[in-house]
Design a protein around this motif. Structure first.
Motif, short mmCIF file in Angstrom:
data_model
loop_
_atom_site.label_atom_id
_atom_site.label_comp_id
_atom_site.label_asym_id
_atom_site.label_seq_id
_atom_site.Cartn_x
_atom_site.Cartn_y
_atom_site.Cartn_z
N SER A 76 41.14 30.81 3.33
CA SER A 76 41.05 31.44 2.16
C SER A 76 42.32 32.13 1.89
N GLY A 77 42.61 32.55 0.36
CA GLY A 77 43.64 33.52 0.13
C GLY A 77 44.29 32.70 -0.84
N GLY A 78 45.59 32.41 -0.92
CA GLY A 78 46.93 32.04 -2.13
C GLY A 78 46.45 32.96 -3.47
N ASP A 79 47.19 32.91 -3.89
CA ASP A 79 47.40 33.08 -5.48
C ASP A 79 47.87 32.47 -6.39
N ARG A 80 46.96 31.89 -7.18
CA ARG A 80 46.81 31.49 -8.60
C ARG A 80 47.05 32.52 -10.19
N ARG B 197 44.97 35.01 -9.34
CA ARG B 197 43.45 34.91 -9.04
C ARG B 197 43.70 34.26 -7.60
N PRO B 198 42.93 34.77 -6.74
CA PRO B 198 42.83 34.00 -5.45
C PRO B 198 42.48 32.76 -5.65
N GLY B 199 43.47 32.06 -4.71
CA GLY B 199 43.06 30.64 -3.96
C GLY B 199 41.68 30.12 -4.43
N GLU B 200 42.08 28.43 -4.23
CA GLU B 200 40.54 27.30 -3.90
C GLU B 200 40.27 27.92 -2.41
N PRO B 201 39.39 27.73 -1.74
CA PRO B 201 39.29 27.42 -0.48
C PRO B 201 39.27 26.91 0.24
N LEU B 202 40.10 26.22 1.03
CA LEU B 202 40.17 25.31 2.14
C LEU B 202 39.72 24.49 3.46
N TRP B 203 38.93 23.90 3.55
CA TRP B 203 38.50 23.42 4.91
C TRP B 203 39.12 22.49 5.98
N THR B 204 39.32 22.72 6.98
CA THR B 204 39.70 21.33 7.35
C THR B 204 39.23 21.64 8.95
N THR B 205 39.82 20.16 9.54
CA THR B 205 38.64 19.77 10.59
C THR B 205 39.87 18.69 11.02
N ARG B 206 39.84 18.24 12.32
CA ARG B 206 40.58 17.08 12.93
C ARG B 206 39.03 16.27 13.27
N LEU B 207 38.89 14.68 12.65
CA LEU B 207 39.04 14.20 12.96
C LEU B 207 39.06 12.61 13.93
N ASN B 208 38.73 12.71 15.61
CA ASN B 208 38.93 11.30 16.38
C ASN B 208 38.19 10.29 16.08
N MET C 105 49.44 21.69 1.07
CA MET C 105 48.10 21.69 -0.23
C MET C 105 48.39 23.14 -0.56
N GLU C 106 48.01 24.27 -0.31
CA GLU C 106 48.31 25.66 -1.19
C GLU C 106 48.91 26.32 -0.01
N ALA C 107 49.84 27.27 -0.77
CA ALA C 107 51.10 28.07 0.04
C ALA C 107 49.93 29.78 -0.02
N ASP C 108 50.34 30.39 0.99
CA ASP C 108 49.82 31.89 0.98
C ASP C 108 48.73 31.72 1.57
N LEU C 109 48.02 30.52 2.65
CA LEU C 109 46.26 30.59 3.25
C LEU C 109 46.85 30.77 4.60
N TYR C 110 45.25 31.48 5.08
CA TYR C 110 44.94 31.53 6.37
C TYR C 110 43.80 31.61 6.53
N PRO C 111 43.62 31.42 7.93
CA PRO C 111 42.27 31.38 8.34
C PRO C 111 41.28 31.99 9.06
N THR C 112 39.74 32.38 7.59
CA THR C 112 38.74 33.49 7.81
C THR C 112 37.99 33.27 8.28
N GLU D 72 47.83 20.93 11.68
CA GLU D 72 46.82 21.80 10.82
C GLU D 72 47.54 22.38 9.49
N ASP D 73 48.66 23.27 10.90
CA ASP D 73 48.94 24.24 9.62
C ASP D 73 50.21 23.44 8.82
N LYS D 74 51.12 22.34 8.62
CA LYS D 74 51.27 21.37 7.99
C LYS D 74 50.95 20.69 7.03
N LEU D 75 49.67 20.95 7.04
CA LEU D 75 48.97 19.91 6.02
C LEU D 75 48.64 21.15 5.13
#
Length: 215
Positions: free
Chosen positions: A162-166, A169-180, A141-148, A134-137
């Motif tokens: 959330s987070g990041g900087d473009r 301006r704040p970067g776009e949100p990112l959602w992630t999960t692990r699907l088995n 994709m976007e630097a300086d993101l943190y779980p919110t 998860e952390d590597k993916l």
């Protein structure tokens, strides 16, 4: 019988003594050629600027994701999206040291498959499927993101980053999960400029799809 002396020919005019008319006729054609060339280059530059016109590019998501499943050897899902969603781009990527071997603990190269979609609103979202941790993916994709926080989508928990900087301006949100699945697990991530409801739509369509069969 007397003869008249023949006058001696005039010596050639020194270049230092050439007047403005001589210089004009010497460099005039060169000036004209430069003007014509500048005009042509200017037209070429002008034609290449401005926003692209015409229909939105289309992308064969079913074919591309099937090919990715075959080539990358990871579980790949084809989301069945509502009418109005349109795939418009895709890519494959590698992440050095992106996954941990469960047996040896060694850091190995991970791979990912990404497809971009336009929601009916016209906003862009991308879906990335990978065998990375998860952390590597997320970091790839976007630097300086943190779980919110988290989002529950039909019983599946998605971690929201959330987070990041473009450009300040704040970067776009990112959602992630692990699907088995029967062929293993995949880390899935969604990011883009869409609304929360559009994120949920893409998340639900992805998690409800079975991994594509491979040969």
């Amino acid at each position: 019988m007397s003869t008249q002396p023949v006058p001696a020919p005039k010596p050639a005019k020194s270049r230092l003594l050439q007047d403005g008319r001589d210089m004009f006729w010497s460099i005039g054609p060169l000036i004209v050629a430069c003007i014509v060339l500048a005009g042509v280059l200017g037209m070429c530059s002008f034609q290449g600027t401005g926003p692209a016109e015409g229909p939105v590019p289309t992308y064969d998501a079913p074919g591309a994701l099937q090919a990715d499943a075959e080539a990358l050897k990871i579980p790949i899902r084809l989301p069945k999206l509502p009418q109005g969603w349109q795939a418009n781009s895709g890519s494959r990527n590698g992440i050095d040291g992106g996954r941990t071997d469960p047996a040896s603990g060694e850091r190995l190269r991970a791979v990912s498959s990404t497809v971009g979609y336009l929601a009916p609103s016209g906003m862009y979202l991308s879906l990335t499927q990978s065998n990375a941790d998860e952390d590597k993916l997320v970091g790839s994709m976007e630097a300086d993101l943190y779980p919110t926080g988290v989002e529950d989508v039909d019983g599946v928990t998605w971690v929201v980053y959330s987070g990041g900087d473009r450009d300040g301006r704040p970067g776009e949100p990112l959602w992630t999960t692990r699907l088995n699945g029967p062929t293993g697990a995949a880390q899935v991530a969604i990011t883009g400029a869409g609304t929360t409801e559009e994120f949920r739509t893409l998340a639900a369509a992805t998690q409800s799809a079975a991994p594509l069969p491979t040969k």
